[in-house]
Design a protein around this motif. Structure first.
Motif, PDB file in Angstrom:
ATOM      1  N   PHE A  11     -12.825  17.492   4.085  1.00 27.59           N
ATOM      2  CA  PHE A  11     -12.825  16.126   4.596  1.00 27.59           C
ATOM      3  C   PHE A  11     -12.394  15.147   3.511  1.00 27.59           C
ATOM      4  CE2 PHE A  11     -16.116  18.522   6.789  1.00 27.59           C
ATOM      5  CZ  PHE A  11     -15.821  18.285   8.128  1.00 27.59           C
ATOM      6  N   ALA A  12     -11.408  14.318   3.830  1.00 24.24           N
ATOM      7  CA  ALA A  12     -11.055  13.229   2.932  1.00 24.24           C
ATOM      8  C   ALA A  12     -11.979  12.042   3.158  1.00 24.24           C
ATOM      9  CB  ALA A  12      -9.607  12.813   3.155  1.00 24.24           C
ATOM     10  N   TYR A  13     -12.475  11.909   4.411  1.00 24.57           N
ATOM     11  CA  TYR A  13     -13.360  10.818   4.790  1.00 24.57           C
ATOM     12  C   TYR A  13     -14.625  11.419   5.401  1.00 24.57           C
ATOM     13  CZ  TYR A  13      -9.110   8.020   4.354  1.00 24.57           C
ATOM     14  OH  TYR A  13      -7.965   7.430   3.886  1.00 24.57           O
ATOM     15  N   LEU A  14     -15.764  11.010   4.883  1.00 25.89           N
ATOM     16  CA  LEU A  14     -17.041  11.482   5.428  1.00 25.89           C
ATOM     17  C   LEU A  14     -17.779  10.302   6.043  1.00 25.89           C
ATOM     18  CD1 LEU A  14     -17.836  14.156   2.797  1.00 25.89           C
ATOM     19  CD2 LEU A  14     -18.103  14.500   5.256  1.00 25.89           C
ATOM     20  N   GLN A  15     -18.356  10.538   7.235  1.00 26.43           N
ATOM     21  CA  GLN A  15     -18.827   9.454   8.096  1.00 26.43           C
ATOM     22  C   GLN A  15     -20.256   9.668   8.596  1.00 26.43           C
ATOM     23  OE1 GLN A  15     -15.562  10.474  10.698  1.00 26.43           O
ATOM     24  NE2 GLN A  15     -14.635   8.465  10.383  1.00 26.43           N
ATOM     25  N   PRO A  16     -21.242   9.638   7.730  1.00 24.08           N
ATOM     26  CA  PRO A  16     -22.627   9.742   8.198  1.00 24.08           C
ATOM     27  C   PRO A  16     -22.978   8.562   9.109  1.00 24.08           C
ATOM     28  CG  PRO A  16     -22.487   9.938   5.800  1.00 24.08           C
ATOM     29  CD  PRO A  16     -21.152   9.473   6.276  1.00 24.08           C
ATOM     30  N   ASP A  17     -23.901   8.805  10.029  1.00 19.08           N
ATOM     31  CA  ASP A  17     -24.379   7.773  10.943  1.00 19.08           C
ATOM     32  C   ASP A  17     -25.842   7.516  10.643  1.00 19.08           C
ATOM     33  OD1 ASP A  17     -25.482   6.405  13.219  1.00 19.08           O
ATOM     34  OD2 ASP A  17     -23.741   7.043  14.397  1.00 19.08           O
ATOM     35  N   LEU A  18     -26.183   6.327  10.158  1.00 19.89           N
ATOM     36  CA  LEU A  18     -27.553   6.075   9.711  1.00 19.89           C
ATOM     37  C   LEU A  18     -28.549   6.007  10.852  1.00 19.89           C
ATOM     38  CD1 LEU A  18     -28.103   2.392   8.394  1.00 19.89           C
ATOM     39  CD2 LEU A  18     -26.876   3.005  10.483  1.00 19.89           C
ATOM     40  N   ALA A  19     -28.090   5.886  12.099  1.00 17.61           N
ATOM     41  CA  ALA A  19     -29.005   5.901  13.240  1.00 17.61           C
ATOM     42  C   ALA A  19     -29.252   7.307  13.769  1.00 17.61           C
ATOM     43  CB  ALA A  19     -28.468   5.014  14.366  1.00 17.61           C
ATOM     44  N   LYS A  20     -28.412   8.258  13.353  1.00 11.16           N
ATOM     45  CA  LYS A  20     -28.577   9.650  13.785  1.00 11.16           C
ATOM     46  C   LYS A  20     -29.411  10.465  12.810  1.00 11.16           C
ATOM     47  CE  LYS A  20     -24.797  10.945  16.832  1.00 11.16           C
ATOM     48  NZ  LYS A  20     -23.735  11.931  17.058  1.00 11.16           N
TER      49      LYS A  20
ATOM     50  N   LEU B 270      -0.903   8.856  10.911  1.00 12.58           N
ATOM     51  CA  LEU B 270      -2.322   8.569  11.112  1.00 12.58           C
ATOM     52  C   LEU B 270      -3.067   8.554   9.775  1.00 12.58           C
ATOM     53  CD1 LEU B 270      -3.101  10.808  14.225  1.00 12.58           C
ATOM     54  CD2 LEU B 270      -2.893   8.307  14.177  1.00 12.58           C
ATOM     55  N   GLY B 271      -3.982   7.596   9.638  1.00 15.43           N
ATOM     56  CA  GLY B 271      -4.777   7.523   8.416  1.00 15.43           C
ATOM     57  C   GLY B 271      -5.800   8.624   8.320  1.00 15.43           C
ATOM     58  N   TRP B 272      -6.335   9.039   9.464  1.00 13.42           N
ATOM     59  CA  TRP B 272      -7.204  10.226   9.521  1.00 13.42           C
ATOM     60  C   TRP B 272      -7.288  10.732  10.946  1.00 13.42           C
ATOM     61  CZ3 TRP B 272     -10.980   6.056   8.058  1.00 13.42           C
ATOM     62  CH2 TRP B 272     -11.803   5.662   9.112  1.00 13.42           C
ATOM     63  N   LEU B 273      -7.674  11.996  11.077  1.00 13.11           N
ATOM     64  CA  LEU B 273      -7.980  12.621  12.357  1.00 13.11           C
ATOM     65  C   LEU B 273      -9.451  13.018  12.304  1.00 13.11           C
ATOM     66  CD1 LEU B 273      -7.189  13.780  15.111  1.00 13.11           C
ATOM     67  CD2 LEU B 273      -6.473  15.884  13.946  1.00 13.11           C
ATOM     68  N   GLU B 274     -10.237  12.429  13.195  1.00 16.04           N
ATOM     69  CA  GLU B 274     -11.697  12.565  13.150  1.00 16.04           C
ATOM     70  C   GLU B 274     -12.189  13.633  14.132  1.00 16.04           C
ATOM     71  OE1 GLU B 274     -15.456   9.534  13.978  1.00 16.04           O
ATOM     72  OE2 GLU B 274     -13.554   8.776  13.206  1.00 16.04           O
ATOM     73  N   GLU B 275     -13.071  14.480  13.657  1.00 22.07           N
ATOM     74  CA  GLU B 275     -13.709  15.530  14.451  1.00 22.07           C
ATOM     75  C   GLU B 275     -12.742  16.248  15.411  1.00 22.07           C
ATOM     76  OE1 GLU B 275     -18.415  15.000  14.677  1.00 22.07           O
ATOM     77  OE2 GLU B 275     -17.350  13.963  16.272  1.00 22.07           O
ATOM     78  N   PRO B 276     -11.649  16.806  14.899  1.00 26.79           N
ATOM     79  CA  PRO B 276     -10.768  17.586  15.773  1.00 26.79           C
ATOM     80  C   PRO B 276     -11.423  18.882  16.238  1.00 26.79           C
ATOM     81  CG  PRO B 276     -10.100  17.783  13.482  1.00 26.79           C
ATOM     82  CD  PRO B 276     -11.153  16.731  13.522  1.00 26.79           C
TER      83      PRO B 276
ATOM     84  N   ALA C 209     -11.450  13.719   8.967  1.00 28.75           N
ATOM     85  CA  ALA C 209     -12.672  12.928   8.845  1.00 28.75           C
ATOM     86  C   ALA C 209     -13.750  13.544   9.724  1.00 28.75           C
ATOM     87  CB  ALA C 209     -12.411  11.485   9.265  1.00 28.75           C
ATOM     88  N   GLY C 210     -14.999  13.348   9.332  1.00 35.17           N
ATOM     89  CA  GLY C 210     -16.133  13.833  10.123  1.00 35.17           C
ATOM     90  C   GLY C 210     -17.428  13.519   9.412  1.00 35.17           C
ATOM     91  N   GLY C 211     -18.529  13.756  10.093  1.00 34.17           N
ATOM     92  CA  GLY C 211     -19.821  13.557   9.459  1.00 34.17           C
ATOM     93  C   GLY C 211     -20.889  12.960  10.344  1.00 34.17           C
ATOM     94  N   GLU C 212     -20.502  12.344  11.473  1.00 35.93           N
ATOM     95  CA  GLU C 212     -21.515  11.720  12.320  1.00 35.93           C
ATOM     96  C   GLU C 212     -22.472  12.754  12.912  1.00 35.93           C
ATOM     97  OE1 GLU C 212     -20.125  10.726  16.573  1.00 35.93           O
ATOM     98  OE2 GLU C 212     -18.270  10.683  15.404  1.00 35.93           O
ATOM     99  N   ASN C 213     -22.038  14.004  13.006  1.00 36.38           N
ATOM    100  CA  ASN C 213     -22.881  15.064  13.562  1.00 36.38           C
ATOM    101  C   ASN C 213     -23.332  16.059  12.496  1.00 36.38           C
ATOM    102  OD1 ASN C 213     -22.956  14.311  16.398  1.00 36.38           O
ATOM    103  ND2 ASN C 213     -20.753  14.666  16.343  1.00 36.38           N
ATOM    104  N   ILE C 214     -23.323  15.620  11.250  1.00 38.37           N
ATOM    105  CA  ILE C 214     -23.916  16.380  10.149  1.00 38.37           C
ATOM    106  C   ILE C 214     -25.256  15.744   9.822  1.00 38.37           C
ATOM    107  CG2 ILE C 214     -23.662  17.060   7.727  1.00 38.37           C
ATOM    108  CD1 ILE C 214     -20.634  17.005   8.120  1.00 38.37           C
TER     109      ILE C 214
END
Length: 382
Positions: free
Chosen positions: A270-279, A222-228, A250-255
């Motif tokens: 986190f190797a991958y950080l994933q902010p959500d611009l609508a949140k 797997l390339g990443w495991l998100e919000e385990p 990976a994670g970040g949509e709930n930060i």
């Protein structure tokens, strides 16, 4: 970026809901329709911009967010002088702090401010006559790599074939339902050479459960495991999992908030950080975070699972931020995304961005009009 001030003349919110034949399931709940809240801000100069507010959860959230914008924040916008969207973003955060504290609705207030910021950024880029990506960074490229998201792991083989035919070469499946069956389904998937697979648990597990999954899934590639883990799990739990896992996390949509993202970056969990611009953050907050992620040697991959405006804004933001991150595009049918020109990839697995000013959206597509559930507006004259 242009710094010419604009006076807000009018704000509008439009809520849409699309019934779906196949609900979108996550480990914590099921989406039985696809909502969206689109925001339009018009300045006294005639310039305008579009934004999108997160509305997937709770089920009644879309109409609530639109009313929050008009009835609880509307007094802060019409007549306001905006010198730059980023400055107004911070001013609105300060101005609504006690309002959010009074009702405990930090998320909804943040989400509405995010939509406002994206609309203002679109407005300013449009007024400057530049695509949003080059308004943000003159060296931004004209396309971004994308991956197909929102794929249920137990229906993944068929969904991957459909996404592959559409041009995708990277895919993300949802896990977190039943660990044994999830792992069996993942092992059964067959990828073509050069393809990438990611998994999203949507905060499903405790630390011991997550540790068991990463150990059993070590050979999956797997390339990443998100919000385990839950987003608010203790930092020590995230650190323990990161040390034990051969799968990057990976994670970040709930930060939310610069301090929280700074802490997540500094943790190195986190190797991958994933902010959500609508949140949270809109364009202004997320651009600053994306640059901090890149400066730390980590990868920025914007999270997004909504309508066409937020998707296009996320794509422009990724292009401006640079790096080797991928754009998330929901693989499930959604007219509130698909109706927007330019909101789909081409055969090369990339989303190609328009050179039109701002986000390139003059008006909402006519074909989504039948899904409108609520329309509100407020002007400087009341």
């Amino acid at each position: 970026m242009s710094d010419d001030a604009q006076i807000i003349e009018r704000i509008e919110a439009r809520v849409y809901r699309v019934p779906v034949a196949r609900p979108v399931a996550t480990s914590f709940g099921v989406m039985r329709d696809r909502p969206a809240v689109f925001v339009k801000i018009t300045a006294a100069s005639g310039a305008f911009g579009w934004g999108e507010v997160f509305a997937n959860w709770p089920a009644a959230g879309a109409e609530h967010r639109a009313r929050l914008l008009m009835e609880d924040m509307g007094d802060l916008l019409p007549g306001r002088r905006v010198e730059h969207p980023a400055r107004t973003f911070h001013e609105l955060e300060r101005a609504t702090r006690i309002r959010a504290l009074q009702c405990g609705e930090w998320g909804p207030f943040r989400q509405v401010i995010a939509g406002i910021d994206t609309a203002l950024s679109d407005l300013f880029a449009r007024a400057a006559g530049q695509p949003m990506r080059t308004w943000l960074d003159a060296s931004a490229g004209a396309s971004v790599p994308a991956y197909a998201s929102g794929i249920a792991v137990h229906d993944a083989q068929e969904a991957l074939a459909t996404a592959r035919a559409a041009g995708y070469r990277a895919f993300k499946v949802k896990v977190g339902f039943d660990a044994v069956r999830d792992l069996e389904a993942l092992h059964a998937l067959r990828l073509a050479p050069g393809e990438r697979l990611f998994a999203d648990a949507n905060q499903a597990w405790t630390l011991p459960e997550a540790l068991r999954f990463v150990e059993a899934g070590r050979a999956l590639g797997l390339g990443w495991l998100e919000e385990p883990l839950p987003a608010d799990a203790p930092p020590a739990d995230w650190a323990d999992l990161a040390r034990a896992s051969s799968i990057p996390l990976a994670g970040g949509e709930n930060i939310a908030g610069h301090d929280a993202f700074d802490a997540a970056i500094a943790s190195r969990s986190f190797a991958y950080l994933q902010p959500d611009l609508a949140k949270w953050g809109g364009v202004s907050g997320n651009l600053a975070v994306a640059r901090a992620i890149g400066a730390a040697g980590l990868t920025y991959c914007p999270h997004f699972l909504g309508g066409g405006i937020g998707l296009l804004a996320s794509a422009h933001l990724l292009a401006a931020a640079g790096g080797d991150g991928l754009l998330e595009i929901d693989a499930n049918p959604n007219p509130l995304r698909e109706a927007f020109p330019g909101a789909g990839i081409l055969g090369d697995g990339r989303l190609h961005l328009s050179d039109a000013p701002g986000l390139g959206i003059d008006a909402l597509p006519e074909e989504i009009g039948r899904y409108l559930t609520l329309e509100l507006s407020r002007t400087r004259d009341g």
